[in-house]
Every structure is written in structure tokens, then in C-alpha cells.
Design a protein around this motif. Structure first.
Motif, PDB file in Angstrom:
ATOM      1  N   MET A  62       0.869  -1.181   0.000  1.00 46.79           N
ATOM      2  CA  MET A  62       0.000   0.000   0.000  1.00 46.79           C
ATOM      3  C   MET A  62       0.902   1.227   0.000  1.00 46.79           C
ATOM      4  SD  MET A  62      -3.018   0.983   2.739  1.00 46.79           S
ATOM      5  CE  MET A  62      -1.934   0.989   4.184  1.00 46.79           C
ATOM      6  N   GLU A  63       0.457   2.282  -0.661  1.00 44.72           N
ATOM      7  CA  GLU A  63       1.183   3.554  -0.628  1.00 44.72           C
ATOM      8  C   GLU A  63       0.394   4.527   0.242  1.00 44.72           C
ATOM      9  OE1 GLU A  63       3.515   6.683  -3.571  1.00 44.72           O
ATOM     10  OE2 GLU A  63       2.062   5.277  -4.425  1.00 44.72           O
ATOM     11  N   ILE A  64       0.999   4.971   1.333  1.00 39.49           N
ATOM     12  CA  ILE A  64       0.322   5.830   2.300  1.00 39.49           C
ATOM     13  C   ILE A  64       0.644   7.284   1.992  1.00 39.49           C
ATOM     14  CG2 ILE A  64      -0.006   6.340   4.744  1.00 39.49           C
ATOM     15  CD1 ILE A  64       1.155   3.535   5.313  1.00 39.49           C
ATOM     16  N   SER A  65      -0.394   8.078   1.792  1.00 42.22           N
ATOM     17  CA  SER A  65      -0.230   9.500   1.505  1.00 42.22           C
ATOM     18  C   SER A  65      -0.044  10.252   2.810  1.00 42.22           C
ATOM     19  CB  SER A  65      -1.458  10.032   0.767  1.00 42.22           C
ATOM     20  OG  SER A  65      -1.713   9.269  -0.390  1.00 42.22           O
ATOM     21  N   CYS A  66       1.084  10.943   2.938  1.00 38.81           N
ATOM     22  CA  CYS A  66       1.436  11.645   4.176  1.00 38.81           C
ATOM     23  C   CYS A  66       1.700  13.119   3.889  1.00 38.81           C
ATOM     24  CB  CYS A  66       2.680  11.028   4.808  1.00 38.81           C
ATOM     25  SG  CYS A  66       2.589   9.245   5.094  1.00 38.81           S
ATOM     26  N   ARG A  67       1.839  13.891   4.951  1.00 40.37           N
ATOM     27  CA  ARG A  67       2.140  15.309   4.809  1.00 40.37           C
ATOM     28  C   ARG A  67       2.913  15.784   6.031  1.00 40.37           C
ATOM     29  NH1 ARG A  67      -0.164  18.370   1.265  1.00 40.37           N
ATOM     30  NH2 ARG A  67      -1.964  16.979   1.130  1.00 40.37           N
ATOM     31  N   THR A  68       3.953  16.564   5.808  1.00 46.16           N
ATOM     32  CA  THR A  68       4.723  17.123   6.915  1.00 46.16           C
ATOM     33  C   THR A  68       4.012  18.354   7.478  1.00 46.16           C
ATOM     34  OG1 THR A  68       6.013  18.654   5.553  1.00 46.16           O
ATOM     35  CG2 THR A  68       6.855  16.387   5.769  1.00 46.16           C
ATOM     36  N   LEU A  77       5.669   3.652   1.235  1.00 47.99           N
ATOM     37  CA  LEU A  77       5.261   2.342   0.739  1.00 47.99           C
ATOM     38  C   LEU A  77       5.317   1.338   1.878  1.00 47.99           C
ATOM     39  CD1 LEU A  77       7.264   2.489  -2.571  1.00 47.99           C
ATOM     40  CD2 LEU A  77       4.770   2.288  -2.435  1.00 47.99           C
ATOM     41  N   ALA A  78       4.210   0.652   2.104  1.00 42.94           N
ATOM     42  CA  ALA A  78       4.141  -0.395   3.120  1.00 42.94           C
ATOM     43  C   ALA A  78       4.052  -1.738   2.409  1.00 42.94           C
ATOM     44  CB  ALA A  78       2.917  -0.204   4.004  1.00 42.94           C
ATOM     45  N   GLU A 181       4.328  -1.290  13.319  1.00 40.59           N
ATOM     46  CA  GLU A 181       3.439  -1.922  14.293  1.00 40.59           C
ATOM     47  C   GLU A 181       2.566  -2.988  13.617  1.00 40.59           C
ATOM     48  OE1 GLU A 181       1.120   1.058  16.219  1.00 40.59           O
ATOM     49  OE2 GLU A 181       2.860   2.054  17.134  1.00 40.59           O
ATOM     50  N   ALA A 182       2.241  -2.762  12.351  1.00 44.29           N
ATOM     51  CA  ALA A 182       1.409  -3.695  11.598  1.00 44.29           C
ATOM     52  C   ALA A 182       2.226  -4.824  10.986  1.00 44.29           C
ATOM     53  CB  ALA A 182       0.650  -2.943  10.507  1.00 44.29           C
ATOM     54  N   GLY A 183       3.499  -4.906  11.330  1.00 38.30           N
ATOM     55  CA  GLY A 183       4.338  -5.999  10.851  1.00 38.30           C
ATOM     56  C   GLY A 183       4.853  -5.822   9.441  1.00 38.30           C
ATOM     57  N   GLY A 184       4.830  -4.583   8.928  1.00 36.37           N
ATOM     58  CA  GLY A 184       5.243  -4.358   7.548  1.00 36.37           C
ATOM     59  C   GLY A 184       6.640  -3.800   7.402  1.00 36.37           C
ATOM     60  N   ALA A 185       7.103  -3.758   6.170  1.00 31.79           N
ATOM     61  CA  ALA A 185       8.345  -3.081   5.807  1.00 31.79           C
ATOM     62  C   ALA A 185       7.972  -1.729   5.224  1.00 31.79           C
ATOM     63  CB  ALA A 185       9.132  -3.898   4.786  1.00 31.79           C
ATOM     64  N   ILE A 273      11.551  -9.034   6.732  1.00 33.26           N
ATOM     65  CA  ILE A 273      11.040  -8.001   7.635  1.00 33.26           C
ATOM     66  C   ILE A 273       9.531  -8.096   7.785  1.00 33.26           C
ATOM     67  CG2 ILE A 273      10.726  -5.499   7.928  1.00 33.26           C
ATOM     68  CD1 ILE A 273      13.419  -5.166   6.420  1.00 33.26           C
ATOM     69  N   GLY A 274       8.833  -8.267   6.671  1.00 33.43           N
ATOM     70  CA  GLY A 274       7.368  -8.237   6.681  1.00 33.43           C
ATOM     71  C   GLY A 274       6.771  -9.495   7.290  1.00 33.43           C
ATOM     72  N   SER A 275       5.952  -9.296   8.295  1.00 35.20           N
ATOM     73  CA  SER A 275       5.338 -10.440   8.981  1.00 35.20           C
ATOM     74  C   SER A 275       3.827 -10.304   9.099  1.00 35.20           C
ATOM     75  CB  SER A 275       5.938 -10.589  10.386  1.00 35.20           C
ATOM     76  OG  SER A 275       5.685  -9.416  11.173  1.00 35.20           O
TER      77      SER A 275
END
Length: 285
Positions: A62-68, A77-78, A181-185, A273-275
Motif C-alpha cells: 500500500m502507498e500511504i499519503s502523508c504530509r509534513t 510504501l508499506a 506496528e502492523a508488521g510491515g516493511a 522483515i514483513g510479517s
């Protein structure tokens, strides 16, 4: 192996359904593709079914849209995260709702000058897709206002346009924390793509690294060569993984599957890494 770790389907702003995206990856000679739609995992199941049928490796993401705080857009990218993780779902749900409200307001502003309605935008959007500027661009193309998405973004939908409206998005370091926390990379997508707008300073990179960032997307068509060289130095200093990807959107962008690829050793590390969710690799199935 030919590995492309960044591609989009109609679950967000790509132009091909998830299964067709996997077929396109097969036709492009890819061994592994990652499905990384914006703020949604809705395409995972049909993509997995197609991957099994075709014998193509699939990395769910998944691609997470973020903002500073300064208003600079950042994408994380997760990979292989738990799609049911409550904290991550809450953040992306909040962002999706904000993007919908923002898109509606942008269409209201555009309608003052162009022949476009909200119905025109939803006609360009797959069921339950993450609505965003690309769908507005597609509506402008359909109305004959512009020739393609690129023209829409450069002339009308740019962040400097009077039609642009901001929206809520999580802080990038917090997004990295949630992915972990969700076990992702967690990988910083196209981090020095200055042609897309402002890019963050080194301080934001280190905030994300402190939060658990695993890698940076180095080989991406929007990263300039000098920026890629800097990313390679940073990755070497900080022990970060380096990925290469197409950021494929089907007909929505000129990016082609496999135009940049990721080393097999890097994928192997991401799999370690991803679990939170399994990848599908035909050789291991």
C-alpha cells in the motif's frame, strides 16, 4: 529476477483492475510485482488470484499519503503489513475521507471555469476506489479540457493552482511507526522527486529512520540523478534498503512496468522483515 515493487490498480488511481495489472506484469516479463494502491488494500484478493493463475510473484502493499507540518507531500510504501491493523486502518480511513471532501471541493472550484461535475469524476472511478486528483484529471481529459493526466497536473491540478485544496494526511514518521506496528516493511517512495513539488529536508529522513524506516526508493523516474546519488550515500550510512520501481498506473502515466527494478537480495530482506501478510512467490508456493 525482474522485480517491480510499486504499481497501482483501479483500487486507487491506476487504470487497470488488479487482475489486469498482474497480467500486465506477466506480459512485461516481471517475476514479481507489488500492488501498492493509495491508502487501500482492496485490490489484494483479486491480484493474488491472478498471480496464482499466471505464476507471477505478488508482494501485497500500500502507498500511504502523508504530509509534513510544512505541508510537503510524502508517500510511504508499506509491504506485507497486516491489512486489519486498527491504528493503520484508522489513519488511512481518516485520510481517505479527507481526500474525498477535498476532491469534491476541487471539483466545485473547477466547475466555475470548466465543464466538469462530480458525476464526471465518479464516472472515472472504480467502485470503492480512493478518489483523488488523478480521477479529476481523467474527467478533464474526458471533457476535452486537456489531452492527458500529465497536462492536467502541470496546468490545472498543480499544488500552485487556485483549484488546489489541501487535505488531512498523517505525518510520515507516524505512518512509518504504524507500518512497523502492523508488521510491515516501510520504504520512502520517490523521496527526491523535485519535479512533483517541494521535497523534504534531511531532518524528515532522519525522523522517519528513527521511526523504523527500512528503505528508500532510489531508482524511480522522478528522482533526478544527483538525488539518487545522495540517496545511495544515505542508505549506505544508515543501513537502508534501496529499491527500484516503475510506479506504474496503466494508461494514467507514461511509467512502464519494469522500467526500474529491485534487486532480488533486497526483496529477500523485505520478505524477512514483513510479517503482517504473506507474499505469493510461485517458487515457494
Amino acid at each position: 529476477m525482474r522485480i517491480d515493487l510499486h504499481a497501482h490498480s483501479t483500487a486507487s488511481d491506476g487504470t487497470e483492475p488488479p487482475a489486469d495489472l498482474v497480467r500486465a506484469a506477466f506480459d512485461a516479463g516481471l517475476d514479481v510485482v507489488a500492488l501498492t494502491d493509495h491508502d487501500t488494500t482492496a485490490g489484494w484478493a483479486p491480484a493474488l488470484a491472478a498471480a496464482r493463475d499466471l505464476g507471477v510473484g505478488l508482494v501485497p502493499g500500500m502507498e500511504i499519503s502523508c504530509r509534513t507540518r510544512e505541508g510537503i507531500s510524502v508517500h510511504v510504501l508499506a509491504y506485507l503489513h497486516d491489512p486489519t491493523h486498527a491504528g493503520l486502518l484508522e489513519e488511512i480511513g481518516k485520510a481517505r475521507r479527507a481526500r474525498l471532501t477535498r476532491a469534491e471541493r476541487m471539483v466545485e472550484l473547477l466547475a466555475e471555469d470548466f465543464p466538469i461535475t462530480w458525476a464526471d469524476v465518479t464516472a472515472q472511478t472504480a467502485h470503492e476506489a480512493t478518489v483523488g486528483r488523478p480521477h479529476i484529471a481523467d474527467a478533464l481529459v474526458a471533457a476535452g479540457v486537456v489531452s492527458d493526466r500529465s497536462e492536467a497536473f502541470s496546468n490545472i491540478l498543480t499544488s500552485h493552482s487556485r483549484y488546489y485544496v489541501t487535505h488531512y494526511a498523517p505525518d510520515p514518521a507516524h505512518a512509518v511507526e504504524l507500518v512497523k506496528e502492523a508488521g510491515g516493511a516501510a520504504v520512502f517512495a520517490h523521496p527526491v522527486a523535485s519535479n512533483r513539488g517541494r521535497v523534504v529536508g534531511e531532518d524528515v529522513f532522519h525522523q522517519m529512520i528513527d521511526a523504523g524506516l527500512d528503505g528508500v526508493e532510489v531508482d524511480h523516474r522522478d528522482n533526478p540523478e544527483e538525488g539518487r546519488a545522495w540517496l545511495r550515500r544515505l542508505a549506505a550510512e544508515q543501513g537502508l534498503l534501496m529499491t527500484g520501481s516503475s510506479d506504474y498506473h496503466g494508461a494514467g502515466k507514461p511509467n512502464r512496468l519494469g522500467e526500474n527494478v529491485t534487486a532480488a537480495a533486497v526483496l529477500e530482506r523485505i520478505l524477512e522483515i514483513g510479517s503482517g501478510a504473506p507474499a505469493y512467490l510461485p517458487s515457494a508456493a
